[in-house]
Design a protein around this motif. Structure first.
Motif, mmCIF file in Angstrom:
data_model
loop_
_atom_site.group_PDB
_atom_site.id
_atom_site.type_symbol
_atom_site.label_atom_id
_atom_site.label_comp_id
_atom_site.label_asym_id
_atom_site.label_seq_id
_atom_site.Cartn_x
_atom_site.Cartn_y
_atom_site.Cartn_z
ATOM 1 N N LEU A 148 0.849 -1.192 0.000
ATOM 2 C CA LEU A 148 0.000 0.000 0.000
ATOM 3 C C LEU A 148 0.884 1.242 0.000
ATOM 4 O O LEU A 148 1.934 1.272 0.655
ATOM 5 N N PHE A 149 0.449 2.257 -0.739
ATOM 6 C CA PHE A 149 1.145 3.547 -0.803
ATOM 7 C C PHE A 149 0.382 4.524 0.062
ATOM 8 O O PHE A 149 -0.774 4.839 -0.207
ATOM 9 N N ARG A 150 1.035 5.011 1.132
ATOM 10 C CA ARG A 150 0.301 5.754 2.155
ATOM 11 C C ARG A 150 1.213 6.782 2.822
ATOM 12 O O ARG A 150 2.426 6.655 2.818
ATOM 13 N N LYS A 151 0.573 7.794 3.392
ATOM 14 C CA LYS A 151 1.287 8.761 4.230
ATOM 15 C C LYS A 151 1.552 8.162 5.612
ATOM 16 O O LYS A 151 0.737 7.414 6.135
ATOM 17 N N ASN A 152 2.694 8.533 6.186
ATOM 18 C CA ASN A 152 2.969 8.158 7.573
ATOM 19 C C ASN A 152 3.842 9.256 8.182
ATOM 20 O O ASN A 152 5.071 9.237 8.075
ATOM 21 N N TYR A 153 3.174 10.227 8.820
ATOM 22 C CA TYR A 153 3.897 11.355 9.397
ATOM 23 C C TYR A 153 4.670 10.960 10.654
ATOM 24 O O TYR A 153 5.551 11.707 11.096
ATOM 25 N N ALA A 154 4.359 9.809 11.254
ATOM 26 C CA ALA A 154 4.969 9.427 12.532
ATOM 27 C C ALA A 154 6.159 8.492 12.365
ATOM 28 O O ALA A 154 6.664 7.986 13.365
ATOM 29 N N LYS A 155 6.620 8.271 11.144
ATOM 30 C CA LYS A 155 7.681 7.296 10.928
ATOM 31 C C LYS A 155 8.940 7.621 11.727
ATOM 32 O O LYS A 155 9.559 6.753 12.336
ATOM 33 N N TYR A 156 9.332 8.891 11.728
ATOM 34 C CA TYR A 156 10.532 9.312 12.457
ATOM 35 C C TYR A 156 10.207 10.366 13.514
ATOM 36 O O TYR A 156 11.074 11.133 13.920
ATOM 37 N N GLU A 157 8.960 10.392 13.958
ATOM 38 C CA GLU A 157 8.558 11.400 14.932
ATOM 39 C C GLU A 157 9.263 11.201 16.268
ATOM 40 O O GLU A 157 9.477 12.164 17.015
ATOM 41 N N LYS A 170 -5.019 7.030 12.492
ATOM 42 C CA LYS A 170 -4.035 6.086 13.029
ATOM 43 C C LYS A 170 -3.104 5.580 11.949
ATOM 44 O O LYS A 170 -1.898 5.417 12.168
ATOM 45 N N GLN A 171 -3.634 5.325 10.767
ATOM 46 C CA GLN A 171 -2.799 4.813 9.681
ATOM 47 C C GLN A 171 -1.758 5.826 9.228
ATOM 48 O O GLN A 171 -0.627 5.453 8.893
ATOM 49 N N GLN A 172 -2.109 7.098 9.224
ATOM 50 C CA GLN A 172 -1.195 8.115 8.722
ATOM 51 C C GLN A 172 -0.363 8.749 9.824
ATOM 52 O O GLN A 172 0.349 9.720 9.576
ATOM 53 N N GLY A 173 -0.432 8.226 11.048
ATOM 54 C CA GLY A 173 0.492 8.639 12.096
ATOM 55 C C GLY A 173 -0.152 9.509 13.151
ATOM 56 O O GLY A 173 -0.710 10.566 12.842
ATOM 57 N N LEU A 174 -0.050 9.084 14.413
ATOM 58 C CA LEU A 174 -0.630 9.851 15.520
ATOM 59 C C LEU A 174 0.338 10.947 15.941
ATOM 60 O O LEU A 174 1.024 10.857 16.960
ATOM 61 N N VAL A 175 0.413 12.008 15.143
ATOM 62 C CA VAL A 175 1.265 13.151 15.448
ATOM 63 C C VAL A 175 0.391 14.361 15.701
ATOM 64 O O VAL A 175 -0.739 14.458 15.187
ATOM 65 N N ASP A 176 0.900 15.289 16.479
ATOM 66 C CA ASP A 176 0.136 16.496 16.794
ATOM 67 C C ASP A 176 -0.177 17.287 15.525
ATOM 68 O O ASP A 176 0.703 17.536 14.704
ATOM 69 N N GLY A 177 -1.434 17.694 15.378
ATOM 70 C CA GLY A 177 -1.833 18.533 14.250
ATOM 71 C C GLY A 177 -2.304 17.778 13.030
ATOM 72 O O GLY A 177 -2.676 18.402 12.033
ATOM 73 N N LEU A 178 -2.319 16.453 13.060
ATOM 74 C CA LEU A 178 -2.844 15.682 11.934
ATOM 75 C C LEU A 178 -4.372 15.758 11.959
ATOM 76 O O LEU A 178 -5.001 15.510 12.990
ATOM 77 N N PHE A 179 -4.993 16.087 10.826
ATOM 78 C CA PHE A 179 -6.433 16.355 10.831
ATOM 79 C C PHE A 179 -7.077 15.951 9.517
ATOM 80 O O PHE A 179 -6.402 15.708 8.496
ATOM 81 N N LEU A 180 -8.390 15.895 9.554
ATOM 82 C CA LEU A 180 -9.235 15.767 8.375
ATOM 83 C C LEU A 180 -10.595 16.364 8.684
ATOM 84 O O LEU A 180 -10.963 16.523 9.850
ATOM 85 N N LEU A 181 -11.340 16.721 7.651
ATOM 86 C CA LEU A 181 -12.714 17.207 7.791
ATOM 87 C C LEU A 181 -13.650 16.231 7.111
ATOM 88 O O LEU A 181 -13.300 15.628 6.083
ATOM 89 N N ARG A 182 -14.838 16.089 7.663
ATOM 90 C CA ARG A 182 -15.817 15.149 7.133
ATOM 91 C C ARG A 182 -17.224 15.684 7.393
ATOM 92 O O ARG A 182 -17.420 16.619 8.178
#
Length: 490
Positions: free
Chosen positions: A184-193, A404-416
């Protein structure tokens, strides 16, 4: 925290500067320098190229060569997770045989899936790494390369997945996967957090020990019987995975399970070493500790390589960064010279005035008979659907899964879209590894519709203005909006 970066692994970093590594990162014991000899100096690429030979342009496959040049002498204060399992004769951060062996440069076809189910078949060389393939997919998909993209090894039949490390060889990983498994090709902001904010990943006392002069953990705090961890410590032919639906598939006591999967296991579950944490933070801490135990110094090199590459690039070729990554500022262009608006109240007022002016211009154009496809009031309620951070009509549970998939880092968001109120929206935000939800309600003022997060105290003409404002100001939120969840179609 940066002041403590020099204290971690001081002896290991000194050894890494004087110990030669092969191209695949393994320790070459036959080339260890004597006590009176200095560190080996890598030969410059210019010295190897003759005048009569063509010079190739640097490509993504030069990553492994650059790793040897980007050796670093300082590390952040990341604790050694299992010091009792490291023998004094071996390095506690990089064990021989922990990296993949080099393979012949033959071509292979790899199929990569995106989050929306689309896929792309890419022809790669056998020596292509996960970072190389991510950069290739970023280029082909016209995404912004902010060094947060990753490949995920996904096993749906086992309910397991993990993010590949940047240096791992794609062909070698694929050889250990079953027929139902996929990339899978995905974002992960927490990889090196954990390099940036170790306090969010490790116990405070453990980080404090690594900030001391010697950077070692007191002997009294180590496990008295480390053989209990020997079953989990042999990661040479295994990898750490997170469990998906662990309660349903494995009767786990909580949904924070993880496991150690031997590479030889494809469809069987009997050899999986299953574990479960009490909460998400504990699971992240354990999985990060296992990554450090297996790869150690190499993780820090993977983290540093994009930054050092960027510093080496000329100014005219600096890659474009994501808008959410930049330090956005409010500007006032009413005068002859633009100025930065530093007062948040003035910035909010300017945003509202700009929204009113835009509405007046749109209304006047409609009265004059312009061919506007949408009335301005209608446009403001749908324009956000063109943004990557808007995920439409998804459930609360689905928004949790994406965060959770894209990394539990501060400031990660989405609108729905809101499920309880068809006219409202919901901002889903991550702060301190916890996911929170904030309802965005429409409010009417002077016959016009606005959107607000704080019961009408701060109003915006559309959701784009709302997001841009909270990227600059925390307001009623626990933190500013920094990263947005994104799905890319391949």
């Amino acid at each position: 925290m940066n002041s403590s970066f020099e204290s971690l692994y001081s002896t290991c970093s000194m050894q890494s500067e004087t110990t030669p590594l092969l191209q695949n990162g393994q320790l070459n014991r036959s080339q260890l320098p004597s006590s009176g000899s200095g560190a080996l100096q890598p030969m410059s690429p210019r010295q190897k190229v003759q005048r009569s030979q063509p010079v190739r342009i640097m490509a993504v496959r030069r990553l492994q060569e650059e790793e040897q040049q980007f050796r670093t002498s300082s590390l952040p204060a990341i604790p050694n997770p299992f010091p009792e399992l490291c023998s004094p004769a071996s390095s506690p951060v990089l064990a021989p045989g922990s990296l993949p062996q080099s393979q012949p440069a033959s071509k292979h076809d790899v199929k990569v899936f995106s989050e929306d189910g689309t896929s792309k078949v890419v022809e790669i060389l056998a020596d292509m790494t996960a970072r190389d393939l991510c950069q290739l997919l970023v280029y082909k998909s016209h995404c912004v390369d902010d060094n947060s993209w990753t490949l995920v090894e996904h096993h749906p039949h086992l309910g397991l997945e993990r993010c590949l490390e940047d240096h791992e060889l794609i062909v070698q990983v694929e050889s250990t996967m079953g027929s139902e498994s996929k990339f899978l090709f995905r974002k992960n902001y927490a990889k090196y957090e954990f390099f940036k904010n170790p306090m969010n990943f490790f116990p405070e006392q453990m980080v404090a020990w690594c900030q001391q002069t010697n950077g070692s953990i007191p002997q009294s705090q180590l496990l008295q019987e480390p053989r209990h961890l020997q079953l989990l410590a042999d990661l040479e032919d295994s990898n750490i995975f997170s469990l998906i639906a662990g309660k349903k598939l494995y009767n786990a006591p909580a949904e924070y399970g993880f496991c150690i999967k031997p590479n030889k296991v494809r469809n069987e579950t009997k050899e999986l070493r299953l574990l479960c944490a009490e909460d998400e933070q504990s699971r992240t801490c354990w999985m990060t500790a296992f990554r450090l135990l297996k790869y150690g110094m190499l993780l820090y090199q993977n983290y540093r390589i994009p930054q050092q590459r960027k510093a080496m690039l000329p100014h005219f070729s600096t890659p474009v960064r994501s808008v959410s990554e930049n330090s956005l500022v409010a500007m006032d262009f009413s005068g002859q010279i633009g100025r930065v608006i530093e007062n948040p109240a003035e910035a909010q007022s300017a945003a509202l005035e700009e929204g009113h002016a835009w509405r007046k211009r749109s209304t006047r154009m409609n009265i004059l008979g312009s061919q506007s496809p949408l009335h301005p009031s209608t446009l403001s309620t749908v324009i956000h659907r063109t943004q990557h951070w808007f995920h439409g009509r998804i459930s609360r549970e689905e928004s949790h899964r994406i965060i959770k998939q894209q990394g539990l880092v501060d400031g990660l968001f989405l609108l729905r879209d809101s499920q309880s109120n068809p006219k409202a929206f919901v901002l889903t935000l991550c702060h301190h590894q916890k996911i929170k939800h904030f309802q965005i309600l429409p409010c009417e003022d002077d016959g016009q519709i606005f959107f607000s997060l704080d019961d009408g105290n701060t109003k915006f003409s559309d959701l784009i203005q709302l997001v841009e404002f909270y990227q600059l100001n925390k307001g009623v939120l626990p933190c500013k909006l920094k990263h947005h969840c994104i799905r890319v179609a391949l």
